[in-house]
Motif scaffolding. Sequence first.
Motif, PDB file in Angstrom:
ATOM      1  N   GLY A   1       0.904  -1.198  -0.006  1.00 37.63           N
ATOM      2  CA  GLY A   1       0.193  -0.034  -0.057  1.00 37.63           C
ATOM      3  C   GLY A   1       0.743   1.237   0.080  1.00 37.63           C
ATOM      4  N   THR A   2       2.231   1.230   0.078  1.00 39.30           N
ATOM      5  CA  THR A   2       3.073   2.280   0.052  1.00 39.30           C
ATOM      6  C   THR A   2       3.235   2.800  -1.440  1.00 39.30           C
ATOM      7  N   LEU A   3       3.500   3.993  -1.580  1.00 38.65           N
ATOM      8  CA  LEU A   3       3.646   4.449  -3.040  1.00 38.65           C
ATOM      9  C   LEU A   3       4.713   3.952  -3.779  1.00 38.65           C
ATOM     10  N   GLU A   4       5.992   3.901  -2.756  1.00 36.69           N
ATOM     11  CA  GLU A   4       7.196   3.379  -3.417  1.00 36.69           C
ATOM     12  C   GLU A   4       7.023   1.976  -3.874  1.00 36.69           C
ATOM     13  N   GLU A   5       6.333   0.992  -3.138  1.00 42.65           N
ATOM     14  CA  GLU A   5       6.380  -0.263  -3.602  1.00 42.65           C
ATOM     15  C   GLU A   5       5.449  -0.287  -4.624  1.00 42.65           C
ATOM     16  N   ALA A   6       4.248   0.288  -4.691  1.00 42.70           N
ATOM     17  CA  ALA A   6       3.279   0.304  -5.880  1.00 42.70           C
ATOM     18  C   ALA A   6       3.902   0.710  -7.210  1.00 42.70           C
ATOM     19  N   GLU A   7       4.845   1.718  -7.098  1.00 44.96           N
ATOM     20  CA  GLU A   7       5.578   2.262  -8.350  1.00 44.96           C
ATOM     21  C   GLU A   7       6.293   0.893  -8.783  1.00 44.96           C
ATOM     22  N   ARG A   8       7.067   0.362  -8.003  1.00 52.18           N
ATOM     23  CA  ARG A   8       7.996  -0.963  -8.335  1.00 52.18           C
ATOM     24  C   ARG A   8       7.006  -2.029  -8.979  1.00 52.18           C
ATOM     25  N   PHE A   9       5.964  -2.151  -8.499  1.00 52.44           N
ATOM     26  CA  PHE A   9       5.194  -3.358  -9.068  1.00 52.44           C
ATOM     27  C   PHE A   9       4.571  -2.810 -10.283  1.00 52.44           C
ATOM     28  N   TRP A  10       4.198  -1.562 -10.297  1.00 54.58           N
ATOM     29  CA  TRP A  10       3.642  -1.085 -11.495  1.00 54.58           C
ATOM     30  C   TRP A  10       4.575  -1.025 -12.530  1.00 54.58           C
ATOM     31  N   PHE A  11       5.993  -0.602 -12.512  1.00 55.43           N
ATOM     32  CA  PHE A  11       6.805  -0.591 -13.375  1.00 55.43           C
ATOM     33  C   PHE A  11       7.217  -1.891 -14.205  1.00 55.43           C
ATOM     34  N   SER A  12       7.120  -2.724 -13.132  1.00 55.56           N
ATOM     35  CA  SER A  12       7.384  -4.313 -13.454  1.00 55.56           C
ATOM     36  C   SER A  12       6.316  -5.033 -14.371  1.00 55.56           C
ATOM     37  N   PHE A  13       5.159  -4.421 -14.009  1.00 59.25           N
ATOM     38  CA  PHE A  13       3.839  -4.832 -14.718  1.00 59.25           C
ATOM     39  C   PHE A  13       3.904  -4.462 -16.229  1.00 59.25           C
ATOM     40  N   VAL A  14       4.312  -2.864 -16.348  1.00 62.74           N
ATOM     41  CA  VAL A  14       4.196  -2.365 -17.612  1.00 62.74           C
ATOM     42  C   VAL A  14       5.328  -2.879 -18.523  1.00 62.74           C
ATOM     43  N   LEU A  15       6.505  -3.216 -17.976  1.00 64.25           N
ATOM     44  CA  LEU A  15       7.587  -3.952 -18.736  1.00 64.25           C
ATOM     45  C   LEU A  15       7.271  -5.337 -19.173  1.00 64.25           C
ATOM     46  N   TYR A  16       6.872  -5.886 -18.494  1.00 62.75           N
ATOM     47  CA  TYR A  16       6.464  -7.379 -18.476  1.00 62.75           C
ATOM     48  C   TYR A  16       5.351  -7.392 -19.786  1.00 62.75           C
ATOM     49  N   SER A  17       4.408  -6.474 -19.697  1.00 60.13           N
ATOM     50  CA  SER A  17       3.395  -6.401 -20.726  1.00 60.13           C
ATOM     51  C   SER A  17       3.929  -5.925 -21.999  1.00 60.13           C
ATOM     52  N   LEU A  18       4.684  -4.972 -22.052  1.00 64.66           N
ATOM     53  CA  LEU A  18       5.526  -4.683 -23.088  1.00 64.66           C
ATOM     54  C   LEU A  18       6.165  -5.850 -23.804  1.00 64.66           C
ATOM     55  N   LYS A  19       7.078  -6.403 -23.089  1.00 63.97           N
ATOM     56  CA  LYS A  19       7.744  -7.781 -23.507  1.00 63.97           C
ATOM     57  C   LYS A  19       6.859  -8.477 -24.109  1.00 63.97           C
ATOM     58  N   ARG A  20       5.716  -9.073 -23.526  1.00 63.48           N
ATOM     59  CA  ARG A  20       5.157 -10.136 -23.835  1.00 63.48           C
ATOM     60  C   ARG A  20       4.109  -9.748 -25.091  1.00 63.48           C
ATOM     61  N   LEU A  21       3.623  -8.476 -25.193  1.00 70.13           N
ATOM     62  CA  LEU A  21       2.873  -8.170 -26.214  1.00 70.13           C
ATOM     63  C   LEU A  21       3.283  -7.604 -27.357  1.00 70.13           C
ATOM     64  N   SER A  22       4.576  -6.764 -27.193  1.00 71.84           N
ATOM     65  CA  SER A  22       5.122  -6.053 -28.442  1.00 71.84           C
ATOM     66  C   SER A  22       5.720  -7.452 -29.315  1.00 71.84           C
ATOM     67  N   GLU A  23       6.292  -8.258 -28.620  1.00 75.93           N
ATOM     68  CA  GLU A  23       7.295  -9.350 -29.344  1.00 75.93           C
ATOM     69  C   GLU A  23       6.551 -10.194 -30.270  1.00 75.93           C
ATOM     70  N   LYS A  24       5.089 -10.095 -30.279  1.00 73.05           N
ATOM     71  CA  LYS A  24       4.062 -10.831 -31.127  1.00 73.05           C
ATOM     72  C   LYS A  24       3.349  -9.884 -32.096  1.00 73.05           C
ATOM     73  N   VAL A  25       3.729  -8.761 -32.181  1.00 73.87           N
ATOM     74  CA  VAL A  25       3.127  -7.756 -32.933  1.00 73.87           C
ATOM     75  C   VAL A  25       3.713  -7.611 -34.372  1.00 73.87           C
ATOM     76  N   GLY A  26       2.823  -7.976 -35.466  1.00 75.31           N
ATOM     77  CA  GLY A  26       3.511  -7.951 -36.834  1.00 75.31           C
ATOM     78  C   GLY A  26       4.372  -9.188 -37.144  1.00 75.31           C
ATOM     79  N   GLU A  27       4.807  -9.266 -38.361  1.00 76.42           N
ATOM     80  CA  GLU A  27       5.428 -10.442 -39.073  1.00 76.42           C
ATOM     81  C   GLU A  27       7.066 -10.797 -38.339  1.00 76.42           C
ATOM     82  N   ASN A  28       7.377  -9.537 -38.483  1.00 80.47           N
ATOM     83  CA  ASN A  28       8.934  -9.342 -37.886  1.00 80.47           C
ATOM     84  C   ASN A  28       9.056  -9.338 -36.571  1.00 80.47           C
TER      85      ASN A  28
END
Length: 1054
Positions: free
Chosen positions: A62-89
């Motif tokens: 519930g602290t801002l500092e820890e929530a930030e770290r979780f959110w950063f990891s979620f965003v980066l994980y989503s970027l990696k998993r979702l962007s790697e399968k976009v498009g043919e290349n």
Amino acid sequence: MEDMKSSVTTSGGADGDAVEARFNALCKNGLSLDEKACSNATKLFKETKHLLTSNVSAIGSGTLEEAERFWFSFVLYSLKRLSEKVGENTQHESDESGFSLCQILRATKLNIVDFFKELPQFVVKAGPVLRNMYGEDWETRLEGKEMQANFVYLSLLSKSYKRAFWELFMTSDANIEKQQNPTSPPDYVSECHRFGWLLFLALRVHAFSRFKDLVTCANGFVSILAILIIHVPLSFRNFKINDSPHFGNYLLFHGSQIFRSVLSDKEIAVVILHWSLSFILSVKKGDKGVVDLLASLCNMYDASEDDLRKTMEMANKLIEDILKKKPCPAAECKAETLENIDTDSLIYFEGLMEEQSLSSSLKILEKDYDDAICNKGDLDERVFVNDEDSLLGLGSLSAGVMNVTGIKRKRDSVASPSRSISSPLSPQRPSASHANGVLGPPNVKMAATPVSTAMTTAKWLRSVICPLPSKPSAELQHFLSSCDKDVTNDVICRVHIILEAIFPRNQECSVTGSLQSVNLMDNIWMEQRRLEALKLYYRVLEAMCTAEAQILHAPNLTSLLTNERFHRCMLACSAELVLATHKTATMLFPTVLDRTGITAFDLSKVIESFIRHEESLPRELRRHLNSLEERLLESMVWVKGSSMYNSLIVAKPALSAEINRLGLLAEPMPPLDAIATHINFSGGTPPVPSLQKHETSTGNAGSSILGQNGDVRSPMRPCTELRSVLVERNAFTSPVKDRLLALSNLKKAPLQSAFASPTRPNPGGGGETCAETGINIFFSKINKLAAVRINGMVERLQLSQQIRESVYSLFQKILNQRTSLFFNRHIDQIILCCFYVVAKISQLRLTFKEIICNYRKQPQCKPQVFQSVFVDRSSARRNGRTGQDNVDIIAFYNEIFVPSIKPLLGELGSAGTTTRTSRVAEANNSNDGTCPGSPKVSPFPSLPDMSPKKVSATHNIYVSPLRTSKMDALISHSSRSYYACVGESTRAYQSPSKDLTAINNHLNGGRKIRGALNFDDVDVGLVSDSMVANSLYLQNGSCASSSGAPLKSEQPES
């Protein structure tokens, strides 16, 4: 109630810019991303930043500092998993953002367990943003649940591998003289351990199919053990091959102890005879007394010898191709490690485990694994042998219904108490004895683990189901041909199409490389699973038809055997059991629903009947189906697109407007021809949205809804969902035990009546339509489930029986009179709100925080239940907001729950004057009185004792009643035994009564006290099997969750 978000909700300005700056610094400095990757990451973060600032207190502690770290990891994980399968290349996309999940977690200083615990919150909140940016299939591509299941299974496999390795080979501090040999460095055995794990990972990457189920992987690590045994020098073994309990003697002389709690003496004798013969014939061969190594390992780990030999061939090929070692038939080698081992079909690699060769092999395997995962963003599976405790994390995660405890747990979670269970009260297992070269004392019992339980269950499938014919038996063909017209061909055709949809072929072509091998393994794996599901389906269908014909006194079962929905439910159930047996991380429930076109409400109709008609079904699979049914009842039948609404709109026309306004009606079941066409068109790939549950509905009461046989009908016609087969006896099956909690005075109806024509009246009479009868029985199941959960909460909170009655009475009223409160919600959300409102009326000093704190200890608890509750503000503007949203449970309570139920609180309030007692120290299942309310509201049901039963308020002590079959054998004039211990015996061959006495003495500080345990102790509770494993390690009185998230303080509701 005080809004706990207010102190940190800053969606813009300087604070927002500072958070974004910290995220950019993480991307550039922590992960060294290039400009394009940083730009994409920043774009996704900006789109979701407002969600972070408005949900800080619901994330982590519930602290801002820890929530930030979780959110950063979620965003980066989503970027990696979702962007790697976009498009043919794909390769290009991956190369510019080459980072893995473990790198993300190290950079954000998080661990894997906490990451997966909090990820569902991000998925719920950021779902609309991710859908807009990455398409409708974003959640499938994110693979969050699959990645979590993979982590759970690998945790289990790594523990099993580590345990097996250190039992077979010396620890680094054992036999120091040998370890300090100048030719062998002190860490040689540790390097062998790491080599084995890396070779196992190479198998997963190059040889196994993409499904990588737990059973296949378990065969993989057993094959690695075999390779190590024949290559690691004798001086590092913990055993002598001819004088070891691992290779024959243990199972022959002490195996009866494994099954003593679940088999009769006669059954044990048969098992021992079978073992004796099998070992004489396969383990010890010929006059030379050589050991069949693979047969011995299969007996130790319940592995399939055929599968193990195939896996050994793959592992040997990898050693040859990757490590460039020359294979040699073991029969032609004179290595001392092969002495007394049957070398037929074994391969030996000269110098494989020599010190210099081992170091080189480790580097090669490391590089090979790096190349395999560097661009995928997957979990780095080497973490399990890197001793990175801070990255693995503590606590527990689940994969389906399997729990895995964190690395700091004293013991592995227990998957089934049907086999020997190690208890913290049991004597500690002695360390390995090296005096005679035999590992451990001969009377040590084998403790069940989730991996060993999975292997045992797979053995049932292999030995009972696989030998069956792959076509309908003569008896089943008789039933199929006795219909108004012969439906044999229809059934066979349907089976082929539906199982092809569930287990599709991979027809992608590859010229060379590992992809070709993996695709081939995919198709082999799918074909095996199809065949297993087909045979199980035919077997259970025959048993059902036989029972149905006896009830109807006629072999003509046209109504049942021509019903499309019934057959799809049966096929889905068969396929789900096959998947549950193998425990694949990539085809988790509800995959079978999506690919067969049925809904959770449909499947719930066949679960109990399936269990009842397959008597050989292992206990773990019975538990899986029972737990699955609980998941269906608690939330899945209430989601948008459930066919339950198609029945409810007929049974309760008053709800028609609300159901249509929210668009809850189910889409028509896709016709069989459409599924067949899609399979042929897509080349066997998994069905896409056309076969999945749609999120949109027709939205009006006159729209077309599918009938049971695939016909399109109006929802205003009587619905064919007559009743759930699970409650043909009108019973709720506990997810814990294989028992039916039967309600009285209801005749058992024929199975085919559950799928009767919508125009037929209820066969039980009463003037009800099929839909009305089905919904009434469905509601009775919901009430039963609610009663079990309310009872558990009452015991935890130490509330009076009157409070329990009031909570249950209010729940029933809401279900019957305010049914719409359940739409798109979880029944636990309603139960928690009922507890708080009853506490308010009864003037109890019970806060919502305390209710949630105790709910966290319930075995079915998921944080999203109280952190994310559906609300719809379309019909009324509340708090200046409109539309649909997910809020925390306190906001739901104030905004939706209280205004809706106020008319129901009158009688409850008057009854509350009799319940204004403080909490009492005892809560049990006795019924003190009746509940006030309408005639439809029944008193709290009498719940049978659940086993194991908790018998101490301050200690985790449980007892279980003896099975009737074994009780008859044990009861005599000289000996009467009614209870069996759940746990490891305190002495070998000791009776349960002596075990209880020993435990009692232990609890009383070692004082010699004669007498039984105090079963009337305060806080005696009834617990589920699923809770036993968790409770063994639960600290009494602790309410801290893994995340430790603070809860809002309450304020008076308006």
